[in-house]
Design a protein around this motif. Sequence first.
Motif, mmCIF file in Angstrom:
data_model
loop_
_atom_site.group_PDB
_atom_site.id
_atom_site.type_symbol
_atom_site.label_atom_id
_atom_site.label_comp_id
_atom_site.label_asym_id
_atom_site.label_seq_id
_atom_site.Cartn_x
_atom_site.Cartn_y
_atom_site.Cartn_z
ATOM 1 N N ILE A 1 90.685 28.991 87.271
ATOM 2 C CA ILE A 1 91.488 28.568 88.421
ATOM 3 C C ILE A 1 92.898 29.148 88.384
ATOM 4 O O ILE A 1 93.340 29.766 89.368
ATOM 5 C CB ILE A 1 91.506 27.030 88.523
ATOM 6 C CG1 ILE A 1 90.113 26.529 88.938
ATOM 7 C CG2 ILE A 1 92.547 26.564 89.530
ATOM 8 C CD1 ILE A 1 89.960 25.025 88.894
ATOM 9 N N PRO A 2 93.663 29.002 87.287
ATOM 10 C CA PRO A 2 95.004 29.609 87.284
ATOM 11 C C PRO A 2 94.970 31.119 87.467
ATOM 12 O O PRO A 2 95.843 31.685 88.137
ATOM 13 C CB PRO A 2 95.557 29.228 85.903
ATOM 14 C CG PRO A 2 94.772 28.042 85.482
ATOM 15 C CD PRO A 2 93.393 28.254 86.043
ATOM 16 N N PRO B 1 86.607 21.454 79.893
ATOM 17 C CA PRO B 1 87.432 22.162 78.890
ATOM 18 C C PRO B 1 88.033 23.474 79.379
ATOM 19 O O PRO B 1 88.879 24.040 78.688
ATOM 20 C CB PRO B 1 86.428 22.431 77.750
ATOM 21 C CG PRO B 1 85.307 21.468 77.957
ATOM 22 C CD PRO B 1 85.205 21.319 79.436
ATOM 23 N N TYR B 2 87.640 23.953 80.576
ATOM 24 C CA TYR B 2 88.015 25.307 80.987
ATOM 25 C C TYR B 2 88.866 25.350 82.257
ATOM 26 O O TYR B 2 88.977 26.406 82.888
ATOM 27 C CB TYR B 2 86.751 26.146 81.178
ATOM 28 C CG TYR B 2 85.830 26.093 79.990
ATOM 29 C CD1 TYR B 2 86.211 26.637 78.761
ATOM 30 C CD2 TYR B 2 84.590 25.454 80.070
ATOM 31 C CE1 TYR B 2 85.380 26.551 77.656
ATOM 32 C CE2 TYR B 2 83.755 25.375 78.973
ATOM 33 C CZ TYR B 2 84.159 25.924 77.766
ATOM 34 O OH TYR B 2 83.336 25.846 76.670
ATOM 35 N N PHE B 3 89.486 24.248 82.614
ATOM 36 C CA PHE B 3 90.302 24.236 83.830
ATOM 37 C C PHE B 3 91.565 25.085 83.698
ATOM 38 O O PHE B 3 92.258 25.320 84.680
ATOM 39 C CB PHE B 3 90.658 22.798 84.217
ATOM 40 C CG PHE B 3 89.660 22.160 85.142
ATOM 41 C CD1 PHE B 3 89.918 22.025 86.494
ATOM 42 C CD2 PHE B 3 88.433 21.715 84.661
ATOM 43 C CE1 PHE B 3 88.987 21.460 87.349
ATOM 44 C CE2 PHE B 3 87.494 21.147 85.502
ATOM 45 C CZ PHE B 3 87.764 21.013 86.856
ATOM 46 N N ARG C 1 88.662 34.368 82.598
ATOM 47 C CA ARG C 1 89.965 34.502 83.244
ATOM 48 C C ARG C 1 90.110 35.869 83.902
ATOM 49 O O ARG C 1 89.738 36.885 83.310
ATOM 50 C CB ARG C 1 91.079 34.311 82.202
ATOM 51 C CG ARG C 1 92.490 34.438 82.742
ATOM 52 C CD ARG C 1 93.535 34.223 81.655
ATOM 53 N NE ARG C 1 93.589 32.825 81.214
ATOM 54 C CZ ARG C 1 93.197 32.382 80.042
ATOM 55 N NH1 ARG C 1 92.689 33.239 79.140
ATOM 56 N NH2 ARG C 1 93.289 31.108 79.717
ATOM 57 N N SER C 2 90.654 35.889 85.126
ATOM 58 C CA SER C 2 90.985 37.141 85.802
ATOM 59 C C SER C 2 92.479 37.394 85.700
ATOM 60 O O SER C 2 93.286 36.459 85.783
ATOM 61 C CB SER C 2 90.585 37.087 87.281
ATOM 62 O OG SER C 2 89.192 37.190 87.432
ATOM 63 N N TYR C 3 92.850 38.668 85.527
ATOM 64 C CA TYR C 3 94.255 39.043 85.485
ATOM 65 C C TYR C 3 94.797 39.198 86.910
ATOM 66 O O TYR C 3 94.023 39.409 87.860
ATOM 67 C CB TYR C 3 94.427 40.325 84.693
ATOM 68 C CG TYR C 3 94.185 40.164 83.195
ATOM 69 C CD1 TYR C 3 93.994 38.914 82.616
ATOM 70 C CD2 TYR C 3 94.149 41.272 82.358
ATOM 71 C CE1 TYR C 3 93.787 38.768 81.251
ATOM 72 C CE2 TYR C 3 93.935 41.143 80.986
ATOM 73 C CZ TYR C 3 93.746 39.892 80.439
ATOM 74 O OH TYR C 3 93.534 39.755 79.095
ATOM 75 N N GLY D 1 84.011 14.848 84.043
ATOM 76 C CA GLY D 1 85.000 14.590 85.078
ATOM 77 C C GLY D 1 85.361 15.805 85.915
ATOM 78 O O GLY D 1 86.375 15.782 86.628
ATOM 79 N N SER D 2 84.535 16.846 85.876
ATOM 80 C CA SER D 2 84.862 18.087 86.597
ATOM 81 C C SER D 2 85.038 17.868 88.091
ATOM 82 O O SER D 2 85.989 18.361 88.696
ATOM 83 C CB SER D 2 83.778 19.142 86.367
ATOM 84 O OG SER D 2 83.753 19.577 85.024
#
Length: 273
Positions: A22-23, A16-18, A94-96, A45-46
Motif C-alpha cells: 500500500i505505501p 503483517p504486510y500493510f 513493494r513497488s518503488y 483483521g485485514s
Amino acid sequence: MSPKVSVVSTIYNGEPYFDRAIPGILAQTFEDFELILVDDGSTDGSLERLRELESREPRVRVFTPGRLGAAAAYNYGVAQARGEYIARQDFDDRSYPDRLRLQVALLDSTPELGMVGGYYVLVDERRGERYVRMPPTDHPDILAAMARYVPIAHTVATFRRRAWEDAGGYPLVNNLIDLRFYLRVAKLGWRFANVPEVVGEHYVHDASFFHRTLKYVERQRDLARVQAQAVKELGLPSWMYLFSLGRHAYAYIPPSWKRIVRRGVVRSQEKDV
C-alpha cells in the motif's frame, strides 16, 4: 473519468504486510491510477484495515467476494478494473516510486506491447539471500527465457487489459499462474518487455501462499512441465527441452549450490546487494 492504470492486489490474512504494497503504490510518481484491493476471505483483521484505508483514500476500492483462491481472485480484481492498463501487486511486496511511470511510458510508446515488467530486488528470507534480478528486456529474449525461468516477476507486471481479455484471463490453477498466463498472452502475438531499472522488491518467505500450499519439489516439477510447454508452444529450439529436464535435478541440489546453477547454467542475470 476512468484512471489510466488499475493496480490490483489480492489479500488473504495480510495484516503483517500493510507496510509494503500500500505505501509503495500510494507513493507512485505517476498518479492517474486506482488501487483495487480484493479481500480473498481473510480471517484476521485485514478487512477492517482495508475499509479504514478506503474511507480516507479516494483512489482505493475494496472488494469482498469471499474466498476465491489466488487465480480466481486475480481475475475478479481485474474484472472490477476501470483502467486501460492493469498493474499487478502482491500484497507482501513493494513497488518503488517510479514503477508505474516507467511502465506506462513504455506501454504508451509501443502499441503492440502487451506485458511489461522490470528489474527487481529479490529478498529470499528462506536462504538469506538478497540480490537484484535483471531479466531480459527484449521480446525474443524474454520468450526464450520462459524455457528456463519466469522472466517477468508477477508482482511488478503491468499489462493491457485487452491482452488479459484476449487471453481469457488467468488460468484457474494453483501454481505458476503467472507463467501460464504469460504463455497465453504470448501465443496471441502480444509482445513483452522489461524496464531496465529496479522497480520493486519481491519477498520469498515460508508464509506466502505458494510455499504454504505446494511442496518445493512439486513446484519444481510443475515448472519443468510448463518450461517444456513453452518450448513447444512458442516454437523455441528443441535443445531447450534440456532446461526442463534439468529443472527436475535442480529441486534436489543443496541450497548452497543453487546460486551457482542459476547464474552459470540457467544464465539468470543477478547482482548481489
